[in-house]
Design a protein around this motif. Structure first.
Motif, PDB file in Angstrom:
ATOM      1  N   THR A   9       1.021  -1.043  -0.047  1.00 32.02           N
ATOM      2  CA  THR A   9      -0.119   0.078   0.076  1.00 32.02           C
ATOM      3  C   THR A   9       0.800   1.257   0.008  1.00 32.02           C
ATOM      4  O   THR A   9       0.467   2.422  -0.680  1.00 32.02           O
ATOM      5  CB  THR A   9      -0.820  -0.090   1.314  1.00 32.02           C
ATOM      6  N   ASP A  10       1.940   1.116   0.765  1.00 33.69           N
ATOM      7  CA  ASP A  10       2.736   2.370   0.979  1.00 33.69           C
ATOM      8  C   ASP A  10       3.600   2.424  -0.455  1.00 33.69           C
ATOM      9  O   ASP A  10       3.739   3.695  -0.966  1.00 33.69           O
ATOM     10  CB  ASP A  10       3.971   2.075   1.813  1.00 33.69           C
ATOM     11  N   ALA A  11       3.722   1.400  -1.070  1.00 33.36           N
ATOM     12  CA  ALA A  11       4.583   1.647  -2.362  1.00 33.36           C
ATOM     13  C   ALA A  11       3.847   1.868  -3.599  1.00 33.36           C
ATOM     14  O   ALA A  11       4.339   2.546  -4.504  1.00 33.36           O
ATOM     15  CB  ALA A  11       5.485   0.201  -2.434  1.00 33.36           C
ATOM     16  N   ALA A  12       2.689   1.501  -3.742  1.00 33.46           N
ATOM     17  CA  ALA A  12       1.752   1.543  -4.777  1.00 33.46           C
ATOM     18  C   ALA A  12       0.346   1.944  -4.655  1.00 33.46           C
ATOM     19  O   ALA A  12      -0.361   2.275  -5.679  1.00 33.46           O
ATOM     20  CB  ALA A  12       1.700   0.392  -5.672  1.00 33.46           C
ATOM     21  N   ARG A 137       3.179  14.905  -3.924  1.00 31.76           N
ATOM     22  CA  ARG A 137       3.409  14.142  -2.709  1.00 31.76           C
ATOM     23  C   ARG A 137       3.488  12.677  -3.273  1.00 31.76           C
ATOM     24  O   ARG A 137       4.333  11.916  -2.261  1.00 31.76           O
ATOM     25  CB  ARG A 137       2.285  14.319  -1.757  1.00 31.76           C
ATOM     26  N   ASP A 138       3.003  12.215  -4.292  1.00 26.85           N
ATOM     27  CA  ASP A 138       3.120  10.839  -4.725  1.00 26.85           C
ATOM     28  C   ASP A 138       4.343  10.702  -5.930  1.00 26.85           C
ATOM     29  O   ASP A 138       4.529   9.494  -6.360  1.00 26.85           O
ATOM     30  CB  ASP A 138       2.096  10.216  -5.149  1.00 26.85           C
ATOM     31  N   ARG A 139       5.121  11.702  -6.406  1.00 25.64           N
ATOM     32  CA  ARG A 139       5.876  11.408  -7.348  1.00 25.64           C
ATOM     33  C   ARG A 139       7.128  10.624  -7.125  1.00 25.64           C
ATOM     34  O   ARG A 139       7.675   9.684  -8.034  1.00 25.64           O
ATOM     35  CB  ARG A 139       6.468  12.821  -7.625  1.00 25.64           C
ATOM     36  N   LEU A 140       7.739  10.690  -6.009  1.00 23.90           N
ATOM     37  CA  LEU A 140       8.797   9.750  -5.685  1.00 23.90           C
ATOM     38  C   LEU A 140       8.485   8.396  -5.699  1.00 23.90           C
ATOM     39  O   LEU A 140       9.058   7.604  -6.334  1.00 23.90           O
ATOM     40  CB  LEU A 140       9.335   9.942  -4.167  1.00 23.90           C
ATOM     41  N   ARG A 141       7.413   8.077  -5.399  1.00 22.43           N
ATOM     42  CA  ARG A 141       6.905   6.469  -5.431  1.00 22.43           C
ATOM     43  C   ARG A 141       6.553   6.189  -6.860  1.00 22.43           C
ATOM     44  O   ARG A 141       6.761   5.178  -7.425  1.00 22.43           O
ATOM     45  CB  ARG A 141       5.439   6.464  -4.556  1.00 22.43           C
ATOM     46  N   LEU A 275      11.736  -0.821  -5.096  1.00 21.10           N
ATOM     47  CA  LEU A 275      10.703  -0.343  -4.616  1.00 21.10           C
ATOM     48  C   LEU A 275      10.734   0.030  -2.945  1.00 21.10           C
ATOM     49  O   LEU A 275      10.128   0.623  -2.352  1.00 21.10           O
ATOM     50  CB  LEU A 275       9.343  -1.159  -4.505  1.00 21.10           C
ATOM     51  N   PHE A 276      12.043  -0.461  -2.389  1.00 17.87           N
ATOM     52  CA  PHE A 276      12.373  -0.146  -1.094  1.00 17.87           C
ATOM     53  C   PHE A 276      13.234   1.201  -1.073  1.00 17.87           C
ATOM     54  O   PHE A 276      13.489   1.527   0.094  1.00 17.87           O
ATOM     55  CB  PHE A 276      13.346  -1.300  -0.460  1.00 17.87           C
ATOM     56  N   VAL A 277      13.770   1.473  -1.935  1.00 18.30           N
ATOM     57  CA  VAL A 277      14.566   2.814  -2.324  1.00 18.30           C
ATOM     58  C   VAL A 277      14.004   3.978  -1.477  1.00 18.30           C
ATOM     59  O   VAL A 277      14.312   4.820  -1.089  1.00 18.30           O
ATOM     60  CB  VAL A 277      15.113   3.132  -3.491  1.00 18.30           C
ATOM     61  N   PRO A 278      12.610   4.358  -2.050  1.00 18.14           N
ATOM     62  CA  PRO A 278      11.961   5.486  -1.721  1.00 18.14           C
ATOM     63  C   PRO A 278      11.884   5.834  -0.096  1.00 18.14           C
ATOM     64  O   PRO A 278      12.265   6.598   0.436  1.00 18.14           O
ATOM     65  CB  PRO A 278      10.528   5.381  -2.213  1.00 18.14           C
ATOM     66  N   PRO A 329      15.537   7.771  -8.773  1.00 17.62           N
ATOM     67  CA  PRO A 329      14.433   8.431  -8.126  1.00 17.62           C
ATOM     68  C   PRO A 329      14.865   9.933  -7.777  1.00 17.62           C
ATOM     69  O   PRO A 329      13.805  11.075  -7.643  1.00 17.62           O
ATOM     70  CB  PRO A 329      13.993   7.627  -6.944  1.00 17.62           C
ATOM     71  N   SER A 330      15.987  10.387  -7.164  1.00 20.63           N
ATOM     72  CA  SER A 330      16.300  11.509  -6.731  1.00 20.63           C
ATOM     73  C   SER A 330      16.375  12.583  -7.981  1.00 20.63           C
ATOM     74  O   SER A 330      15.953  13.687  -7.763  1.00 20.63           O
ATOM     75  CB  SER A 330      17.797  11.403  -6.136  1.00 20.63           C
TER      76      SER A 330
END
Length: 465
Positions: A9-12, A137-141, A275-278, A329-330
């Motif tokens: 849920t946090d990731a997607a 707010r969701d762009r990093l993900r 997907l763990f990187v953010p 992502p950065s």
């Protein structure tokens, strides 16, 4: 199970449906992104070109891409995201097939130049679409998920391309063209036009700029151009995995299939860990993250100087992949924050230009260094460039963050995005060719360019990483 559900849920969770159509297009395109992976081997083993000639052909691809990203960025802002992307994908599919049948050096060179023009010309449109449809707010993900799809497709494509090459190299070009068309249709029908309709003036680099400023606005933004310049240096290093790495491995007696499996480790590691990187980098200074990424990339490529067996090459790939996972992502979120809404296409185009300039020059420079100074000098030089970029990222980071903060304050209130109903299938061709009213609003990406996109290569949603 509950923890895994919460992580998913946090990731997607909560991302817009149109993002998922873009994500699906990215995945399909990269699953069939065969051509660039094996182009250097194809040119030297099938067409019997010298390494210098092969490097020049790949460089022409990058040169065409450089022109394509600039043209695509302007068209993205003026003509619209959807028609720019659709026209570019159609042209790219046609040129992939033409390149597969070309035999003489001049026809292969011309085909590579035009393919780069079309394929890379859609990156600004894709990157701008991604920014348009995903809230800040969701762009990093979102960028991490899109990059995950890029690399899942790349990992599978590297293996499938190695197997297909043993049957017929023409099959590589045909499958790449087909998946490019499928991606274009998905985005054209399901995503629609995303360009916002705001026409307000925006401050860029400390001065008020209006939409008529065009590329002059981007080219006067010294902070952003400094960021682009650092990415160019990283791209010079990174793109050696497409041009010089397969040739170096062939010198050690390793087959194209072995190269395919080893380079696929890059995609598999990203699929397993991206997907763990953010969560890992959230709240950390982006300049420090980018500096660390540059060091890791430099070390990974530098160790290639000592590699002499398949397992050693695999270790080097895994190391520089870790740096890539931090860098992507950065980079993507920073580009989004430094891009005023009315100029997203142009900013995406100029950033993508760094990848295309690297695509044009990295194979040639790599070939020259390797031929004149030797294999070790090439890879140790890559390590030195990585360390230089790391220092520059730390020094230039505060200015970028100040400008991003100022731009957030200067932006006018967000305008609602008008959802354009998808055209009926029979009207798709007419919609793609009909004249479009010029709107004021503006963006590697196989994307991201954003860097979308960004893996530099044959697919529109991400040849460059």
């Amino acid at each position: 199970m509950r923890t895994m559900r919460g992580w998913l849920t946090d990731a997607a969770g909560g991302l817009p449906s149109r993002f998922w159509y873009l994500w699906t297009g990215t995945l399909i395109n990269r699953l069939g992104g065969f051509v660039l992976i094996f182009l250097a081997i194809y040119l030297t083993s099938v067409r019997n070109f010298s390494p210098i000639q092969a490097g020049m052909v790949i460089g022409l691809w990058g040169l065409g891409g450089a022109a394509g990203t600039m043209l695509g960025g302007t068209l993205t802002d003026r003509w619209g995201r959807r028609p720019t992307l659709f026209a570019g994908q159609l042209g790219a599919a046609a040129m992939m097939l033409a390149l597969g049948f070309a035999e003489e050096l001049w026809t292969v060179a011309a085909g590579a130049l035009l393919l780069g023009l079309f394929a890379e010309g859609v990156r600004p449109a894709f990157g701008a679409m991604m920014i348009d449809v995903v809230p800040e707010r969701d762009r990093l993900r979102a960028f991490s998920l899109n990059y995950w799809a890029l690399n899942l497709g790349f990992a599978c494509a590297a293996i499938l391309a190695g197997l297909a090459a043993e049957l017929s190299y023409l099959l590589l070009f045909a499958v790449d063209a087909a998946t490019t068309l499928v991606t274009a249709l998905i985005i054209f029908v399901k995503v629609g036009e995303t360009r916002p309709g705001g026409t307000g003036r925006t401050k860029v680099g400390g001065s008020a700029r209006g939409v008529p400023g065009g590329l002059r606005t981007v080219l006067s933004d010294r902070v952003f151009l400094g960021f682009v310049g650092l990415n160019l240096l990283v791209a010079w290093v990174f793109l050696q995995h497409i041009s010089m790495l397969p040739i170096t491995m062939a010198d050690d007696g390793l087959s194209p299939a072995t190269y395919g499996w080893i380079i696929a480790l890059n995609g598999f590691l990203i699929v397993a860990g991206q997907l763990f990187v953010p969560r890992l980098i959230k709240g950390r200074g982006r300049s420090n993250v980018l500096a660390l990424a540059a060091v890791i990339v430099g070390v990974g490529f530098g160790l290639t100087a000592f590699a002499d067996a398949a397992w050693f090459y695999a270790v080097t790939v895994l190391i520089w992949t870790l740096g890539e996972m931090l860098n992507s992502p950065s980079n993507s979120t920073l580009i989004a924050e430094l891009s005023p809404a009315a100029y997203r296409g142009r900013y995406q185009g100029v950033f993508s230009l760094s990848w295309q300039l690297a695509g044009a020059s990295a194979p040639v420079l790599g070939g020259l260094v390797r031929e004149q100074l030797g294999n070790s000098a090439l890879w140790l030089g890559c390590a030195a460039v990585g360390l230089l970029v790391a220092v520059a990222q730390v020094l230039s980071g505060p200015a970028r963050e100040r400008q991003a903060a100022a731009l957030r304050l200067a932006q006018p209130p967000a305008q609602p995005v008008v959802v354009v109903d998808p055209p009926a299938p029979e009207a798709a061709e007419a919609a793609a060719t009909a004249p479009t009213a010029v709107a004021a609003e503006p963006s590697v990406g196989s994307v991201p360019e954003n860097e979308s996109l960004v893996r530099s290569g044959s697919s529109a949603t991400g040849t460059s990483r």
